[in-house]
Design a protein around this motif. Structure first.
Motif, PDB file in Angstrom:
ATOM      1  N   LEU A  48       0.817  -1.210   0.000  1.00  0.00           N
ATOM      2  CA  LEU A  48       0.000   0.000   0.000  1.00  0.00           C
ATOM      3  C   LEU A  48       0.851   1.261   0.000  1.00  0.00           C
ATOM      4  O   LEU A  48       0.561   2.219  -0.723  1.00  0.00           O
ATOM      5  CB  LEU A  48      -0.937   0.007   1.213  1.00  0.00           C
ATOM      6  N   SER A  49       1.912   1.275   0.791  1.00  0.00           N
ATOM      7  CA  SER A  49       2.764   2.464   0.822  1.00  0.00           C
ATOM      8  C   SER A  49       3.545   2.629  -0.481  1.00  0.00           C
ATOM      9  O   SER A  49       3.804   3.742  -0.927  1.00  0.00           O
ATOM     10  CB  SER A  49       3.723   2.403   2.012  1.00  0.00           C
ATOM     11  N   ARG A  50       3.916   1.512  -1.110  1.00  0.00           N
ATOM     12  CA  ARG A  50       4.689   1.573  -2.347  1.00  0.00           C
ATOM     13  C   ARG A  50       3.856   2.093  -3.515  1.00  0.00           C
ATOM     14  O   ARG A  50       4.349   2.832  -4.370  1.00  0.00           O
ATOM     15  CB  ARG A  50       5.208   0.175  -2.674  1.00  0.00           C
ATOM     16  N   HIS A  51       2.572   1.736  -3.554  1.00  0.00           N
ATOM     17  CA  HIS A  51       1.735   2.082  -4.697  1.00  0.00           C
ATOM     18  C   HIS A  51       0.648   3.091  -4.364  1.00  0.00           C
ATOM     19  O   HIS A  51      -0.257   3.312  -5.173  1.00  0.00           O
ATOM     20  CB  HIS A  51       1.102   0.819  -5.277  1.00  0.00           C
ATOM     21  N   GLY A  52       0.715   3.706  -3.205  1.00  0.00           N
ATOM     22  CA  GLY A  52      -0.297   4.675  -2.810  1.00  0.00           C
ATOM     23  C   GLY A  52      -0.336   5.906  -3.696  1.00  0.00           C
ATOM     24  O   GLY A  52      -1.380   6.511  -3.894  1.00  0.00           O
ATOM     25  N   SER A  53       0.800   6.281  -4.245  1.00  0.00           N
ATOM     26  CA  SER A  53       0.855   7.473  -5.088  1.00  0.00           C
ATOM     27  C   SER A  53       1.162   7.122  -6.546  1.00  0.00           C
ATOM     28  O   SER A  53       1.787   7.914  -7.256  1.00  0.00           O
ATOM     29  CB  SER A  53       1.910   8.439  -4.546  1.00  0.00           C
ATOM     30  N   ALA A  54       0.713   5.951  -6.984  1.00  0.00           N
ATOM     31  CA  ALA A  54       0.968   5.536  -8.370  1.00  0.00           C
ATOM     32  C   ALA A  54       0.168   6.404  -9.338  1.00  0.00           C
ATOM     33  O   ALA A  54      -0.931   6.867  -9.033  1.00  0.00           O
ATOM     34  CB  ALA A  54       0.594   4.067  -8.549  1.00  0.00           C
ATOM     35  N   ASN A  55       0.733   6.642 -10.503  1.00  0.00           N
ATOM     36  CA  ASN A  55       0.095   7.457 -11.531  1.00  0.00           C
ATOM     37  C   ASN A  55      -1.008   6.645 -12.204  1.00  0.00           C
ATOM     38  O   ASN A  55      -0.736   5.642 -12.865  1.00  0.00           O
ATOM     39  CB  ASN A  55       1.149   7.895 -12.554  1.00  0.00           C
ATOM     40  N   ILE A  56      -2.247   7.084 -12.054  1.00  0.00           N
ATOM     41  CA  ILE A  56      -3.362   6.318 -12.624  1.00  0.00           C
ATOM     42  C   ILE A  56      -3.416   6.416 -14.147  1.00  0.00           C
ATOM     43  O   ILE A  56      -4.144   5.663 -14.788  1.00  0.00           O
ATOM     44  CB  ILE A  56      -4.713   6.743 -12.020  1.00  0.00           C
ATOM     45  N   HIS A  57      -2.670   7.316 -14.730  1.00  0.00           N
ATOM     46  CA  HIS A  57      -2.644   7.459 -16.188  1.00  0.00           C
ATOM     47  C   HIS A  57      -1.534   6.635 -16.832  1.00  0.00           C
ATOM     48  O   HIS A  57      -1.437   6.600 -18.061  1.00  0.00           O
ATOM     49  CB  HIS A  57      -2.486   8.932 -16.563  1.00  0.00           C
ATOM     50  N   SER A  58      -0.728   5.988 -16.011  1.00  0.00           N
ATOM     51  CA  SER A  58       0.352   5.159 -16.526  1.00  0.00           C
ATOM     52  C   SER A  58      -0.086   3.697 -16.481  1.00  0.00           C
ATOM     53  O   SER A  58      -0.356   3.140 -15.417  1.00  0.00           O
ATOM     54  CB  SER A  58       1.618   5.347 -15.684  1.00  0.00           C
ATOM     55  N   ALA A  65       1.107  -2.063  -9.793  1.00  0.00           N
ATOM     56  CA  ALA A  65       0.350  -1.869  -8.558  1.00  0.00           C
ATOM     57  C   ALA A  65      -0.700  -2.970  -8.402  1.00  0.00           C
ATOM     58  O   ALA A  65      -0.874  -3.514  -7.303  1.00  0.00           O
ATOM     59  CB  ALA A  65      -0.310  -0.496  -8.561  1.00  0.00           C
ATOM     60  N   ALA A  66      -1.394  -3.305  -9.472  1.00  0.00           N
ATOM     61  CA  ALA A  66      -2.425  -4.337  -9.402  1.00  0.00           C
ATOM     62  C   ALA A  66      -1.827  -5.692  -9.035  1.00  0.00           C
ATOM     63  O   ALA A  66      -2.371  -6.420  -8.188  1.00  0.00           O
ATOM     64  CB  ALA A  66      -3.172  -4.429 -10.727  1.00  0.00           C
ATOM     65  N   ILE A  67      -0.712  -6.039  -9.650  1.00  0.00           N
ATOM     66  CA  ILE A  67      -0.080  -7.327  -9.360  1.00  0.00           C
ATOM     67  C   ILE A  67       0.401  -7.377  -7.922  1.00  0.00           C
ATOM     68  O   ILE A  67       0.172  -8.355  -7.196  1.00  0.00           O
ATOM     69  CB  ILE A  67       1.101  -7.573 -10.325  1.00  0.00           C
ATOM     70  N   ASP A  68       1.078  -6.322  -7.472  1.00  0.00           N
ATOM     71  CA  ASP A  68       1.619  -6.297  -6.116  1.00  0.00           C
ATOM     72  C   ASP A  68       0.509  -6.306  -5.070  1.00  0.00           C
ATOM     73  O   ASP A  68       0.580  -7.033  -4.073  1.00  0.00           O
ATOM     74  CB  ASP A  68       2.505  -5.060  -5.943  1.00  0.00           C
ATOM     75  N   LEU A  69      -0.538  -5.529  -5.293  1.00  0.00           N
ATOM     76  CA  LEU A  69      -1.635  -5.488  -4.334  1.00  0.00           C
ATOM     77  C   LEU A  69      -2.443  -6.781  -4.327  1.00  0.00           C
ATOM     78  O   LEU A  69      -2.934  -7.210  -3.281  1.00  0.00           O
ATOM     79  CB  LEU A  69      -2.534  -4.281  -4.617  1.00  0.00           C
ATOM     80  N   GLN A  70      -2.579  -7.411  -5.475  1.00  0.00           N
ATOM     81  CA  GLN A  70      -3.273  -8.694  -5.514  1.00  0.00           C
ATOM     82  C   GLN A  70      -2.492  -9.744  -4.728  1.00  0.00           C
ATOM     83  O   GLN A  70      -3.062 -10.532  -3.972  1.00  0.00           O
ATOM     84  CB  GLN A  70      -3.471  -9.172  -6.951  1.00  0.00           C
ATOM     85  N   HIS A  71      -1.172  -9.751  -4.885  1.00  0.00           N
ATOM     86  CA  HIS A  71      -0.337 -10.685  -4.128  1.00  0.00           C
ATOM     87  C   HIS A  71      -0.478 -10.426  -2.630  1.00  0.00           C
ATOM     88  O   HIS A  71      -0.612 -11.357  -1.829  1.00  0.00           O
ATOM     89  CB  HIS A  71       1.125 -10.557  -4.551  1.00  0.00           C
ATOM     90  N   ALA A  72      -0.456  -9.164  -2.236  1.00  0.00           N
ATOM     91  CA  ALA A  72      -0.583  -8.818  -0.816  1.00  0.00           C
ATOM     92  C   ALA A  72      -1.941  -9.249  -0.268  1.00  0.00           C
ATOM     93  O   ALA A  72      -2.038  -9.788   0.841  1.00  0.00           O
ATOM     94  CB  ALA A  72      -0.379  -7.318  -0.627  1.00  0.00           C
ATOM     95  N   LEU A  73      -2.991  -9.042  -1.039  1.00  0.00           N
ATOM     96  CA  LEU A  73      -4.335  -9.415  -0.594  1.00  0.00           C
ATOM     97  C   LEU A  73      -4.477 -10.926  -0.477  1.00  0.00           C
ATOM     98  O   LEU A  73      -5.021 -11.436   0.508  1.00  0.00           O
ATOM     99  CB  LEU A  73      -5.392  -8.861  -1.556  1.00  0.00           C
ATOM    100  N   ARG A  74      -3.976 -11.654  -1.458  1.00  0.00           N
ATOM    101  CA  ARG A  74      -4.058 -13.119  -1.393  1.00  0.00           C
ATOM    102  C   ARG A  74      -3.257 -13.666  -0.217  1.00  0.00           C
ATOM    103  O   ARG A  74      -3.682 -14.610   0.454  1.00  0.00           O
ATOM    104  CB  ARG A  74      -3.574 -13.743  -2.699  1.00  0.00           C
ATOM    105  N   THR A  75      -2.087 -13.087   0.050  1.00  0.00           N
ATOM    106  CA  THR A  75      -1.279 -13.515   1.185  1.00  0.00           C
ATOM    107  C   THR A  75      -2.000 -13.240   2.492  1.00  0.00           C
ATOM    108  O   THR A  75      -2.006 -14.074   3.400  1.00  0.00           O
ATOM    109  CB  THR A  75       0.083 -12.782   1.166  1.00  0.00           C
ATOM    110  N   LEU A  76      -2.637 -12.088   2.584  1.00  0.00           N
ATOM    111  CA  LEU A  76      -3.363 -11.727   3.797  1.00  0.00           C
ATOM    112  C   LEU A  76      -4.567 -12.644   4.022  1.00  0.00           C
ATOM    113  O   LEU A  76      -4.797 -13.127   5.137  1.00  0.00           O
ATOM    114  CB  LEU A  76      -3.807 -10.270   3.706  1.00  0.00           C
TER     115      LEU A  76
END
Length: 86
Positions: A48-58, A65-76
């Motif tokens: 969350l801290s790594r991708h909190g300020s990701a550019n939504i236009h990129s 961000a989607a891959i990293d957050l999905q991995h974090a959610l599945r792990t949790l």
């Protein structure tokens, strides 16, 4: 005229045949990725801290961000569903 060395053949190596191992034995082992809850929370907070300020236009930023957050959610979720006996 080119000088060519004769090709050497590599000796054939016979590897021993491995014993068959089952891929999954239900009920006897935790699922892959099951970690303690504290570790799963740490992974989720870092993502969350790594991708909190990701550019939504990129497209690239959103992909990572989607891959990293999905991995974090599945792990949790896995850590919550399968608590380790400490």
């Amino acid at each position: 005229m080119r000088f060519r060395l004769p090709r050497r053949r590599r000796p054939t190596v016979a590897f021993p045949t491995p014993a068959p191992v089952p891929l999954h034995t239900p009920g006897s082992e935790l699922p892959p990725g099951s970690v303690p809850l504290e570790t799963a929370l740490h992974i989720a907070r870092k993502a969350l801290s790594r991708h909190g300020s990701a550019n939504i236009h990129s497209r690239t930023s959103m992909f990572y961000a989607a891959i990293d957050l999905q991995h974090a959610l599945r792990t949790l979720v896995t850590a919550l569903d399968h608590p380790r006996d400490s």
